[in-house]
Design an enzyme around this catalytic site. Structure first.
Site, PDB file in Angstrom:
ATOM      1  N   ASP A   1      -1.145  -9.803  -5.299  1.00 54.48           N
ATOM      2  CA  ASP A   1      -2.485  -9.306  -4.982  1.00 54.48           C
ATOM      3  C   ASP A   1      -3.345  -9.516  -6.222  1.00 54.48           C
ATOM      4  O   ASP A   1      -3.272  -8.752  -7.179  1.00 54.48           O
ATOM      5  CB  ASP A   1      -2.414  -7.831  -4.604  1.00 54.48           C
ATOM      6  CG  ASP A   1      -3.789  -7.236  -4.303  1.00 54.48           C
ATOM      7  OD1 ASP A   1      -4.782  -7.991  -4.323  1.00 54.48           O
ATOM      8  OD2 ASP A   1      -3.867  -6.017  -4.058  1.00 54.48           O
TER       9      ASP A   1
ATOM     10  N   GLU B   1       2.208  -2.612  -5.179  1.00 59.38           N
ATOM     11  CA  GLU B   1       1.920  -1.216  -4.835  1.00 59.38           C
ATOM     12  C   GLU B   1       3.141  -0.517  -4.247  1.00 59.38           C
ATOM     13  O   GLU B   1       3.060   0.212  -3.271  1.00 59.38           O
ATOM     14  CB  GLU B   1       0.715  -1.102  -3.893  1.00 59.38           C
ATOM     15  CG  GLU B   1      -0.509  -0.588  -4.628  1.00 59.38           C
ATOM     16  CD  GLU B   1      -1.730  -0.357  -3.756  1.00 59.38           C
ATOM     17  OE1 GLU B   1      -1.657   0.453  -2.812  1.00 59.38           O
ATOM     18  OE2 GLU B   1      -2.758  -0.978  -4.034  1.00 59.38           O
TER      19      GLU B   1
ATOM     20  N   ASP C   1       0.821  -1.219   0.000  1.00 60.60           N
ATOM     21  CA  ASP C   1       0.000   0.000   0.000  1.00 60.60           C
ATOM     22  C   ASP C   1       0.851   1.263   0.000  1.00 60.60           C
ATOM     23  O   ASP C   1       0.639   2.183   0.790  1.00 60.60           O
ATOM     24  CB  ASP C   1      -0.938  -0.008   1.214  1.00 60.60           C
ATOM     25  CG  ASP C   1      -2.056   1.033   1.105  1.00 60.60           C
ATOM     26  OD1 ASP C   1      -2.334   1.484  -0.022  1.00 60.60           O
ATOM     27  OD2 ASP C   1      -2.650   1.389   2.147  1.00 60.60           O
TER      28      ASP C   1
END
Length: 389
Positions: free
Chosen positions: A291, A181, A151
């Protein structure tokens, strides 16, 4: 008059379709960047509604200085005292063993040391010591990985969260780390602190995936980036060909298209990943970790897992404690008005058809302890997994 009315209706339909398309683009931009619809509209309009250009423009404007304060503090702190990572009372489970960090251990994260080799000159009379060495050698022969969407697009406490990631790397010392990310400043931070790893990156701007390889254990042969032709979110498939303990491995990671309404694109990307796994040489074991944003129904819609490919979580018995990697009930990093528990992060493996086999051994979620800043390392839990080789 009739033609005029028809023309007007046609124009209205065109405008309505255009408005709907741009609203959807704004929603996607806001979801990816963590901004709001007003910011999204501004950047998209300035870049002629080209998603890739707009996102790159946003990242260039907002992300370059994320770690400037962190670097300034480290430069100023000549005494060597650094802020803490994981709370000293926190524990983590690795291969069934509880491990704990003391505060002073967490203050200085050292990932530079190579793994010590086990001595082969053990006195036969020291049976207990010999047993310990044998067990250690067995553990050393296992391949260990971590897969984690970190993230990086969320800049709140990002430097502390990146330091938290390094804490987990120091704790688990994985052979391979699959990350999603990432942003440029985040990867530069990791390169500075995790010098015992070689980095393979899926891009060098915007946000992207990466694979970290422990230099003392994994040798990189070559890597490639496979594009997803119709992605609207800068997604691709990163592949690294490596050797580990004399065995050939194909390591793959991706961040498949996000959001519920991107199901069709996500399934297209999943097909590319599965096809790449199928086409890998028969003497290589293929491990995909990332992911996926997948819903189980989407795996069914693409025809299920290809022959020879298995879902590691399912292979290990579908253990409930490591089912949900995206869990807003337990993870408070994202403030949302609903509870969502999903198995977005997944690991797939296709064992080599010739030579020795690599088989799943153990899986546990990581990152479930709050950092000193009051937040978790990411809004996703990471996956720690070991394989017998």
């Amino acid at each position: 008059m009739f033609n005029t009315v028809m023309s007007g209706n046609h124009n209205d339909q065109q405008m309505s379709a255009l408005e709907e398309t741009r609203t959807s683009l704004c929603d996607q931009f806001a979801s990816i960047s963590g901004s709001d619809s007003a910011v999204a509209q501004c950047y998209l309009a300035e870049n002629e509604w080209d998603m890739e250009r707009a996102l790159n423009s946003f990242f260039e404007a907002h992300m370059d200085s994320v770690f400037d304060v962190e670097d300034a503090k480290e430069t100023k702190d000549v005494s060597g005292n650094k802020r803490k990572g994981v709370n000293s009372s926190d524990t983590a489970e690795a291969s069934g063993t509880k491990k704990k960090f003391k505060t002073d251990q967490m203050d200085c994260i050292d990932l530079t040391a190579e793994e010590p080799t086990c001595s082969s000159s053990v006195n036969p009379q020291e049976s207990q010591a010999k047993s310990v060495v044998t067990e250690s050698n067995a553990e050393d022969s296992k391949l260990s990985i971590i897969s984690w969407n970190v993230d990086g697009l969320d800049t709140l406490s990002l430097a502390e969260r990146a330091r938290g990631l390094c804490s987990y790397l120091a704790l688990y010392t994985p052979d391979v780390v699959f990350l999603q990310e990432l942003i440029p400043s985040y990867i530069q931070y990791l390169k500075k602190h995790a010098v015992s790893y070689l980095f393979v990156e899926g891009n060098d701007d915007g946000y992207f995936t990466g694979i970290m390889l422990k230099k003392s254990r994994v040798k990189l042969l070559e890597s490639e980036i496979i594009c997803y032709p119709t992605t609207q979110m800068l997604r691709n498939l990163l592949v690294a060909q490596v050797t580990f303990s004399g065995q050939k491995l194909y390591l793959m990671t991706s961040h498949l298209e996000s959001c519920k309404n991107q199901s069709e694109e996500r399934m297209k990307q999943l097909r590319v990943a599965f096809q790449t796994m199928k086409e890998a040489p028969e003497d290589a074991t293929v491990i995909f970790a990332g992911d996926t944003n997948l819903r189980d129904t989407e795996v069914v819609k693409v025809g299920g897992l290809p022959p020879g490919v298995c879902d590691v979580w399912e292979q290990l018995g579908k253990q409930e404690h490591c089912r949900y990697t995206w869990d807003t009930k337990a993870n408070s990093n994202k403030t949302v008005p609903y509870i969502s528990r999903c198995r977005f992060d997944r690991i797939f493996i296709r064992s080599a058809k010739t030579g020795s086999r690599v088989t799943p051994d153990h899986m546990v979620l990581v990152g479930m302890e709050k950092l000193d800043c009051g937040r978790y390392t990411s809004d996703h839990w990471g996956i720690y997994c070991t394989f017998k080789t």
